[in-house]
Design a protein around this motif. Sequence first.
Motif, short mmCIF file in Angstrom:
data_model
loop_
_atom_site.label_atom_id
_atom_site.label_comp_id
_atom_site.label_asym_id
_atom_site.label_seq_id
_atom_site.Cartn_x
_atom_site.Cartn_y
_atom_site.Cartn_z
N THR A 80 21.37 14.07 19.37
CA THR A 80 20.86 15.39 18.98
C THR A 80 20.94 15.50 17.47
O THR A 80 22.02 15.69 16.91
N CYS A 81 19.80 15.34 16.84
CA CYS A 81 19.72 15.46 15.38
C CYS A 81 19.92 16.94 15.02
O CYS A 81 19.31 17.80 15.64
N PRO A 82 20.79 17.23 14.04
CA PRO A 82 21.02 18.64 13.69
C PRO A 82 19.72 19.36 13.29
O PRO A 82 19.62 20.56 13.47
N SER A 83 18.77 18.62 12.78
CA SER A 83 17.51 19.26 12.36
C SER A 83 16.46 19.24 13.46
O SER A 83 15.73 20.20 13.63
N CYS A 84 16.35 18.13 14.18
CA CYS A 84 15.21 17.93 15.07
C CYS A 84 15.51 18.18 16.54
O CYS A 84 14.59 18.29 17.35
N GLY A 85 16.78 18.21 16.91
CA GLY A 85 17.11 18.40 18.32
C GLY A 85 17.29 17.07 19.03
O GLY A 85 17.42 16.02 18.40
N TYR A 87 20.25 6.54 11.35
CA TYR A 87 19.15 7.02 10.49
C TYR A 87 18.03 7.54 11.38
O TYR A 87 17.53 6.82 12.25
N HIS A 88 17.67 8.80 11.19
CA HIS A 88 16.57 9.36 11.99
C HIS A 88 15.24 9.02 11.30
O HIS A 88 14.51 9.91 10.85
N GLY A 89 14.95 7.74 11.24
CA GLY A 89 13.82 7.25 10.47
C GLY A 89 12.47 7.69 11.02
O GLY A 89 11.52 7.88 10.27
N GLY A 121 12.01 10.45 12.51
CA GLY A 121 12.02 11.90 12.59
C GLY A 121 12.10 12.48 11.18
O GLY A 121 11.21 12.26 10.36
N CYS A 122 13.21 13.17 10.89
CA CYS A 122 13.32 13.89 9.63
C CYS A 122 13.86 13.03 8.49
O CYS A 122 14.07 13.52 7.40
N ARG A 123 14.11 11.73 8.77
CA ARG A 123 14.61 10.79 7.77
C ARG A 123 16.01 11.15 7.28
O ARG A 123 16.41 10.76 6.19
ZN ZN Z 1 16.02 14.53 12.58
#
Ligand code: ZN
Lengths: 1001, 99, 197
Positions: B4-9, B55-57, B59-61
Amino acid sequence: MSAAPAQIFRVRSGNGVDTSQTLHFSFDGKTYTGHPGDTLASALLAHGVRLFGRSFKYHRPRGLLSAGPEEPNALVELRDGARREPNTRVTVVELFDGLNASSQNRWPSLSFDALGMNGLFTSVLGAGFYYKTFMWPASFWEKLYEPMIRRAAGLGRAADEADPDLYEKSTAFCDVLVVGSGPAGLAAALAAGRSGARVILCEQDALPGGRLRDESATLDGKAGWQWAEQVRQELAGMPEVRVMTRTCVFGAYDGGTYGALERVADHVALPKDGQPRQRLWRIVARECVMATGAIERPVVFPNNDRPGVMLAGAVRTYLNRFGVSPGRKAVLYICNDDGLRTALDLRRAGVAIAAIVDSRPAGVGGGAQVASQCGAAFFPGGAIADCYGHSGVKAVLVRDASGKARSIACDLVAMSGGWSPNVALATHLGNRPVWHDDLCAFLPSTLPPGMVAAGAAAGVFDTAEALHDGAVAGQRAAVACGFAATLPVLPEAEPTRYAIRALFHALKGVPSAKKAKAFVDFQNDVTAKDVALAAREGFVSVEHLKRYTTLGMATDQGKTSNINALALLAEITERTIPQTGTTLIRPPVQPVAIEALAGPHRGTHFKPTRLPPTHQWAEEQGAVFTANGLWMRAQWFPRSGETDWLETVSREVRTVREAVGFCDVTTLGKIDIQGPDAAEFLNRIYVNAWLKLAVGRVRYGLMLREDGFAYDDGTTARLGENHYVMTTTTANAGGVMAHLEFCHQWLWPELDVQFISVTDEWAQIAVAGPKSRAVLEKIVDASFDLSNEAFPYMAAAELTVCGGVAARLFRLSFSGELAYELAVPARYGDALARLLMKVGEPFGIAPYGTEALGVLRIEKGHPAGPELNGQTTAHDLGMGRLLSTKKDFIGSRMAQRPALTDPARPTLIGIQPVNPEDMLVAGSHLLPQGASATATSDQGWLSSVAWSPSVGSWIGLGFLTNGPARKGEIVSVHNLLAGTIIAARIVDPVFVDPKGERLHG
Amino acid sequence: MRLTCPSCGSRGLEEFTYRGDASVRRPAADASEQAWVDYVYLRDNPCGRHQELWYHGAGCRSWLVVTRDTRTHEIFDVRNARDVALTERQTDAGQGEIA
Amino acid sequence: MADQLFPVPPVKYGSLRVGGMTLEQSPFAETVSLGAFLGAGRDELVNRIHEMFGVILPEHPRAVHAADGRCTFLWNGPGQWLAIAVEGLGLLSRLREVCGDVCALTSQSDSRAILKLSGPNVREVASRLVPIDLHPRVFGKDHVASTLAGHIPVIIWQTEDAPTYLFLVFRSLAASLFHDFSVALNGLSYSETDSCV
Ligand SMILES: [Zn+2]
């Protein structure tokens, strides 16, 4: 083709077939009929076909054991040509008109198999035969053993051509995933679905209902399958519920992720145009109700593999769902009351019951009563001691409780060793099931997060209890997802009794004493004797047993054999089943075709393709393309009359050296860097100094990894006070972006800098050659001064071209000639190429591709990918002096290690064969002349080579121990693959214009 | 596996790349060679909770600090690496003042 | 001579219609990325955008529309946004005037192609490629997400309640994405599964 024979074993209409329609199909070249709803198994059985295949090792005649996906015996090749599908279980093949199947693993024909005599060499093919028999000499493996074994023991043949069908992948999300649509699954889906939760119900069969279709028992006084249909209708009307039939959930993965395979068009002759054959689903579920039912166990007794020996539950499936009787006269061999249903169902269908052999002692269970109802002889405490009939059961030898044996004629043996809950999904993440003596079954104990087992999968075998269990599981799952779920009103089910007593085999004493084969694993031909032999040889761990005997390792993954094997091993080693162990089941639950896993990503679409802005123009020019990472780049541009690629590439190189050429270099990574700390950031990323780069200037930069080895290189231009644009190599563009983000977000978050990729934003075209300035003068707007004084080597500017189009110009040279890189917004890239062709024509312009680009840079001694291979340092690349000693940068500390700066390290050199025509090959090793071709004499390697039209010789770049000090020395270039050795001279890596005068012209 | 990315979910594993141990810190430029060798090469391989960089490459990087159980893949915590790094710097600076 | 540099769209095909659904390339749009600088930069950026465009830059993956309806801001990562406007508005120079000193401004107009997917069942089509939950309880009008479509990075933006999706894709990958969606569209036209979830 002769007229199809009659379906003489179709004794009535089954609840799953539509006898109003007739389908035609063929098996081993013979034509048969069946009905919609039939499986290939039921349709053949209706005709009295009992022989479906030959066994793997011993080529024994085999018939149907089961009626479901657990089938180990009846495997066929389905369809033909490119769609031929080996090892297909006839029990899961839905019949369609024109279906064509053939038996496999038989030679020359199914009924007469010449290799059936493998059965006579049992001692050779027993447990561990691979390891024992064929050990020596090694060369015999390839020439003799392998081909022999493959001929003798094998399964079907894969298709020779590529699969012509389409496959899809898809992702689905839900609150509650229900796996299985038997009583428990349907009740769970109903409870969860009515709450408004998002529910996915997956059923691997074409029809919902599970055992409700297989049994004659009723719900609310009506046939059970009718309730299943009614629930399916209700679920279909719920907007947030998706019922997926023909969809097997084959794996449970971390984070509530499940893999499922939907057989979209397996049940028809051909998919429609554009329709996928199968679809691979990834289902992400917050909660999962595993209502996967149970699989019945066979009993291990001598010759228990004769065609006609079947699981009792499967007999009921054929009777009730398909209206087919698997025989005329049956003997039951059971250890529980569930199996007794078979006698009653057979009786109702008019099939005679010769005997009920019940392993339980007299007085346990309802056997006596059922036997008298059916007019069958009853043998409490009895066993089947042998089974006769070569290609089909003719009689069994029944041993009663007193030990007295008698032969009883029959053509069907319905056996039940009890039911094994289908716990596979619960174990995929490493949760071990636990043995329950009362049920003679492994049940899930701990389950993966969010998963719950319900119904028979949880050991709840009674229908009424399974309905309730499923409803509770569905309700709780919905509540866990925040929905107000209630228990649905459930239909009344007839009470049932199970009353199981353990029965795994009918072998008195130690199984190895028996001569006849009693099969444990039907598909891999593993007998009780093999298990005993393995145990005697010390393979007492069940994991070792499996690998030594190959038990449970066939395509059925031991669904009907694992527990019997475990029980046998326990008995032989005088341990309990829990002491003996269990085996975790790995995904997939059912075989999944590799095409389904690939989905649409096959052939040229295996990975996406990136097209540079000039791609379409280059296609029109007849360019030959090459893949560079994901990019498709023009490799060279052949002209009519040119006979080979080398001629074309040499002409392109000469054009650049003598006139002017252009090349699309958009693929280089371009990163826009802005912010007050941009210069400081670059200073920490690159090895060299950046704080003093002036606006409007470009600098070459080298990046290291933190371990001190070279990572990537490129140029960075300063466009404004706090604005830079960096280029990276094509191959590392994504990696460098991630690296910059890492350094910025994790190492130095205090630096005020922002990045964004502009690789696709700008069509960047290198214009190179002595006449490049003259060409550009035709394109850049008049206000811009292109003179060497105003715009010298390594200058950069934002300007306008063609009357106001915003552009960027960099005076950079990879070729060593007077050269520029012109960037325009990508939408104009195609037009720019066309314009360059037009305005450059008077100057003899020509496009050049990546091959000429490579030759030009090798001639100029510029390192590229083959030199920055992850094993070279700045020193190795001849750039040791770039390393700043006044600042900290990535890799600065580790690059100082003595081993990385040792002058004896192989260092960049140029190389030229003594005979210019001697072709150099990259990867060749460099050795002193006369030295033997051994690793100790190895002093370096060739990294890049080219035929240089400028030098008139093959040339190369490479790395050589103490390289720069050895200029003029002749070394041996060993190409070990071709076995050639040529003499070559070590030279400066810059072959053309070593003083760099052309760059500055 | 999902993170669960803090920005993207909540996102599937295919959007992320793994880097490794998030407990190591880049030494000062003049730190000992041993400190650098430890930083570059030496990693613990714990059985259980592990702080690691992802690394959420796709997604939001964002670089992320993920706390994961190496045995069960249970995810306990996901934070933006940048926030973690900035917080550490503030803490370090604060301690410096006290000293 | 200006007419000699003519624009060429990233995908050479026109639109594709299958089963009432349409896949098409959206017209060229001016796109500018905004990356807030440290310190007061971010608050100042939000303030100035609010003053000039009457809209609060979103802190979550959402799209917001300027009061005059001529410009949209998409969340594009922590502290980063994409401003999108129709061609001819001079978006980059306008933004430079408004906030060029507090954030990085970079033209992305040519970096991305925009593919538009509309019609019934587009959620199902999208689910063939996009691995995120697009159910209306989770993803609605003006929700955006940076994710993958198959192997291709995209920004997906739902522009209508009856789902219409815009896919912002790197220009060089637009033709591949167009192909992948055309396969998904053709596959769905024969789908036999319930298409409700
Ligand atoms: Zn993200």
